[in-house]
Write a protein that holds these residues in place. Structure first.
Motif, PDB file in Angstrom:
ATOM      1  N   PHE A 280       0.649  -1.252   0.064  1.00 35.38           N
ATOM      2  CA  PHE A 280       0.071   0.322  -0.056  1.00 35.38           C
ATOM      3  C   PHE A 280       1.211   1.390   0.133  1.00 35.38           C
ATOM      4  O   PHE A 280       2.393   1.414   0.781  1.00 35.38           O
TER       5      PHE A 280
ATOM      6  N   SER B 179       0.429   5.802  -0.143  1.00 36.95           N
ATOM      7  CA  SER B 179      -0.088   6.400   0.390  1.00 36.95           C
ATOM      8  C   SER B 179       1.195   8.097  -0.114  1.00 36.95           C
ATOM      9  O   SER B 179       2.101   8.033   0.418  1.00 36.95           O
TER      10      SER B 179
ATOM     11  N   ASN C 179      -3.460   5.539   6.401  1.00 36.30           N
ATOM     12  CA  ASN C 179      -4.201   5.227   5.515  1.00 36.30           C
ATOM     13  C   ASN C 179      -3.949   4.165   4.790  1.00 36.30           C
ATOM     14  O   ASN C 179      -4.887   3.217   4.367  1.00 36.30           O
ATOM     15  N   ASN C 180      -2.725   3.497   5.023  1.00 35.49           N
ATOM     16  CA  ASN C 180      -2.359   2.771   4.570  1.00 35.49           C
ATOM     17  C   ASN C 180      -2.600   1.416   4.653  1.00 35.49           C
ATOM     18  O   ASN C 180      -3.431   0.693   4.760  1.00 35.49           O
TER      19      ASN C 180
ATOM     20  N   ASN D 253      -5.946   0.362   4.348  1.00 39.54           N
ATOM     21  CA  ASN D 253      -6.597   0.478   2.451  1.00 39.54           C
ATOM     22  C   ASN D 253      -5.760  -1.442   3.380  1.00 39.54           C
ATOM     23  O   ASN D 253      -6.480  -2.456   2.734  1.00 39.54           O
ATOM     24  N   TRP D 254      -5.049  -1.446   4.614  1.00 34.63           N
ATOM     25  CA  TRP D 254      -4.712  -3.344   4.877  1.00 34.63           C
ATOM     26  C   TRP D 254      -6.098  -3.229   5.300  1.00 34.63           C
ATOM     27  O   TRP D 254      -6.677  -4.723   4.597  1.00 34.63           O
TER      28      TRP D 254
ATOM     29  N   GLN E  56      -9.038  -3.281   4.917  1.00 38.33           N
ATOM     30  CA  GLN E  56     -10.302  -2.410   4.311  1.00 38.33           C
ATOM     31  C   GLN E  56     -11.085  -1.810   5.327  1.00 38.33           C
ATOM     32  O   GLN E  56     -13.161  -2.315   5.674  1.00 38.33           O
TER      33      GLN E  56
ATOM     34  N   GLN F  21      -4.537   9.569  -0.702  1.00 37.92           N
ATOM     35  CA  GLN F  21      -5.500   9.430  -1.218  1.00 37.92           C
ATOM     36  C   GLN F  21      -5.504   9.898  -2.664  1.00 37.92           C
ATOM     37  O   GLN F  21      -6.258   9.401  -3.367  1.00 37.92           O
TER      38      GLN F  21
END
Length: 301
Positions: A4, A6, A124-125, A128-129, A131, A153
């Motif tokens: 991921f 960012s 943010n990472n 994303n990881w 979800q 993002q």
């Protein structure tokens, strides 16, 4: 392996007042942070954080037991506690997250003290990881307006505004024709934005008019076509924020003999400032003891 990425961030306009509804201009940086996740066959999470020189600056191990995340290594300046908090909030928001062991490598591409968003890029990472929604993770961990998550993002400049607890994020066509006259200068110290926000919130005066004026400056700066008008907008913005937080603008405090304009970015008192100059200002700032001068084109995506 999962990976991921960012973007870092800089807040060009709207510092502090973005919290109360002003429209802010924010830009993503070419610098950022990555997160790589590799599966392990043990019920542990091995965490390694690397700095921009690719050296490990922090590492720890968490246990994963019956869907619970825990650790005994709580003695490294609060870093493990903070990371554990983020993991536990992420787990709460998505109970299916982190059910098996893994190794995580977290890598910054900028010095931590630059203030480009080591926390927001991590959040943010992590979101994303896991979800999950990055703004919810931010709200329940570090807090803040969330503009930095939006920059993480987006690969273009954005306007960011909070109205009635709703975020309005729009791509901004901000590509100034005079960008070769824009520079970012590091003030040799990292500023804690949470401290600045607390000081701002202590001012309970009515901010309706200045919120509207700052929003107007944001719109005008986006469409600004020359450096002279840009300087006028920047100087007015500095005057407004100075009157609210009762701090002397950075140019007046440190660079009163500088020919161009200087604007604080984000919390006043540290991190980077935006500098406008028709000539390369590197020699001037180095003579004052400020050695990190980054041209706009090298900093902004």
């Amino acid at each position: 392996m999962q990976k991921f990425q960012s973007n870092g961030k800089l807040l060009i306009t709207g510092e502090y007042l973005v919290l109360d509804g002003a429209m802010a201009l924010a830009v993503p940086t070419k610098f950022g942070q990555s997160l790589e996740v590799t599966t392990l066959n043990k019920p542990i999470l091995v965490w390694k954080s690397f700095d921009f020189k690719d050296d490990i600056w922090f590492e720890t191990v968490f246990k994963i037991n019956h869907n619970e995340i825990s650790t005994q290594a709580l003695n490294n300046n609060g870093k493990t506690e903070r990371l554990l908090q983020i993991l536990q909030v992420a787990k709460k928001l998505n109970p299916g997250f982190l059910k098996s062991g893994c190794q995580v490598e977290n890598k910054l591409t900028f010095p931590q003290d630059w203030g480009l968003g080591s926390s927001s890029t991590l959040i943010n990472n992590m979101a994303n990881w896991a979800q999950i929604d990055a703004y919810r993770l931010l709200d329940q961990t570090f807090g803040g307006s969330g503009y930095d998550i939006a920059c993480a993002q987006h690969d273009t400049a954005i306007t960011y505004q909070i109205e009635n607890n709703n975020r309005h994020i729009k791509k901004a066509n901000f590509n100034p024709s005079f960008k070769d006259s824009l520079y970012f200068v590091y003030l040799n110290k990292k500023q804690n934005s949470r401290d600045g926000i607390a000081q701002y919130k202590a001012n309970t005066s009515n901010k309706t008019y200045v919120i509207k004026e700052i929003s107007g400056i944001t719109s005008q700066l986006i469409s600004c076509s020359n450096l002279t008008d840009c300087n006028l907008l920047i100087n007015r913005h500095e005057q407004i924020i100075s009157s609210i937080i009762h701090q002397v603008p950075v140019k007046e405090a440190l660079f009163s003999d500088f020919k161009g304009s200087v604007k604080s970015l984000g919390a006043w008192g540290g991190d980077f400032v935006l500098v406008t100059s028709e000539e390369n200002p590197t020699a001037y700032f180095r003579s004052k003891g400020y050695d990190t001068i980054v041209p706009y084109s090298e900093m902004i995506k």
